[in-house]
Enzyme design. Structure first.
Site, short mmCIF file in Angstrom:
data_model
loop_
_atom_site.label_atom_id
_atom_site.label_comp_id
_atom_site.label_asym_id
_atom_site.label_seq_id
_atom_site.Cartn_x
_atom_site.Cartn_y
_atom_site.Cartn_z
N GLU A 1 -10.93 41.83 -21.34
CA GLU A 1 -11.53 40.51 -21.44
C GLU A 1 -10.92 39.50 -20.47
OE1 GLU A 1 -11.50 39.14 -25.48
OE2 GLU A 1 -13.15 40.47 -26.07
N LYS A 2 -9.84 39.88 -19.78
CA LYS A 2 -9.30 38.95 -18.77
C LYS A 2 -10.38 38.64 -17.74
CE LYS A 2 -6.67 40.16 -15.32
NZ LYS A 2 -7.34 39.52 -14.15
N ASP A 3 -11.11 39.65 -17.33
CA ASP A 3 -12.25 39.47 -16.43
C ASP A 3 -13.51 39.38 -17.31
OD1 ASP A 3 -10.90 39.81 -13.75
OD2 ASP A 3 -10.35 41.69 -14.72
N SER B 1 -2.88 43.03 -11.82
CA SER B 1 -2.26 43.74 -10.70
C SER B 1 -1.72 42.75 -9.67
CB SER B 1 -3.27 44.68 -10.05
OG SER B 1 -3.74 45.64 -10.98
N HIS C 1 -3.90 47.81 -18.48
CA HIS C 1 -4.75 48.98 -18.24
C HIS C 1 -4.51 50.04 -19.32
CE1 HIS C 1 -4.50 47.42 -13.98
NE2 HIS C 1 -5.81 47.57 -14.13
N ALA D 1 0.49 47.44 -18.28
CA ALA D 1 0.26 47.68 -19.70
C ALA D 1 -1.13 47.28 -20.15
CB ALA D 1 1.32 46.93 -20.53
#
Length: 281
Positions: free
Chosen positions: A150-152, A188, A37, A35
């Protein structure tokens, strides 16, 4: 939704869109879609005529061959999820030779030093690999807008710097972290967690929220000590925790009134390496 498996037919599609002066929104992925992505494509759909996805597990951004080997590959399921979303017009699934026609070599970039912080320090050459594949995809997709989660967060800053260094006319959009019900940042790699590990991993976001409560109330060294104590009693390995200034990504040991700060954390749960971050409000 159209699916392209080689550079030639995909380029014909892109050139046809450009001839019609259509705006293109793009979010590259390494597959195993979730979700988080899909939220990128929801944002892209709002402001572009055409939305493009790509799926390519990029070998040059992995430092650990075992991690590359274990990275989930679910292309058929990914295509189905993209079709079901009704957000994406085309998905590009290139061959290795379409991205690396001269062999899998990383381009070396000068990102102004942010490539050496945090993940860059832990994974030498990682961001050269990221920059290499994203530059090539940008050249092939020719997007007007590109979307990254923003996770990465460090990767997002790297891509913003890449566009600046290469003088590409692409607007980079950061999209907020999409989380599972227990707060775990969607990734993932979460597919490799057991149910117990997934429940346990909720502590990562819970800890970041506590850091936000402690922000500007106690010192940075005391915050770090508290975080280390939290994970010292859990079946999780705290790889690192730090608070950094958002623009430079340099770790800080005190707060100032005029800067924006973000807390970053990496925790190994079993064999799965999980990253998360939170803007300190």
């Amino acid at each position: 939704m159209e699916v392209f498996y080689d550079k030639k037919t995909f380029s014909e599609f892109i050139n046809h869109q450009k001839i019609q002066s259509k705006t293109i929104g793009f979010a590259p992925t390494m597959g195993a879609l979730h979700a988080g992505h899909i939220s990128l494509y929801q944002e892209a759909r709002k402001e572009n005529d055409i939305v493009v996805s790509s799926i390519f597990v990029n070998p040059t951004q992995f430092n650990n061959p075992d991690d590359l080997e274990k990275y989930p590959r679910t292309v058929e399921d990914d295509i189905r999820k993209l079709e079901d979303s009704k957000l994406v017009d085309a998905v590009y699934i290139p061959r290795v030779e379409d991205i690396y026609p001269n062999g899998m070599e990383r381009t070396h970039y000068d990102f102004g030093g942010i490539e050496n912080e945090m993940e860059g320090a832990a994974r030498p050459g990682h961001f050269d690999g990221v920059g290499t594949v994203v530059e090539e995809l940008f050249l092939q997709v020719k997007p007007n807008n590109a979307y990254f989660g923003e996770k990465d967060f460090q990767q997002l800053k790297i891509i913003q710097k890449l566009v600046e260094v290469l003088d590409l006319k692409i607007k980079i959009h950061g999209v907020k972290i999409h989380r599972e019900e227990n707060g775990l940042a969607m990734s993932s790699r979460n597919m490799r967690l057991s149910e117990i590990e997934r429940e346990t991993s909720a502590l990562i976001h819970q800890t970041l929220k506590r850091v936000n409560e402690w922000f500007r109330v106690i010192s940075v060294p005391e915050i770090k000590a508290r975080v280390e104590a939290i994970f010292d009693n859990e079946k999780m390995d705290l790889e690192y925790f730090m608070i950094a200034e958002e623009s430079t990504l340099k770790e800080v040991d005190f707060f100032s009134a005029d800067d924006d700060f973000r807390a970053f954390i990496v925790v190994n749960v079993g064999t799965v390496r999980l990253i998360d971050n939170l803007h300190l409000d």
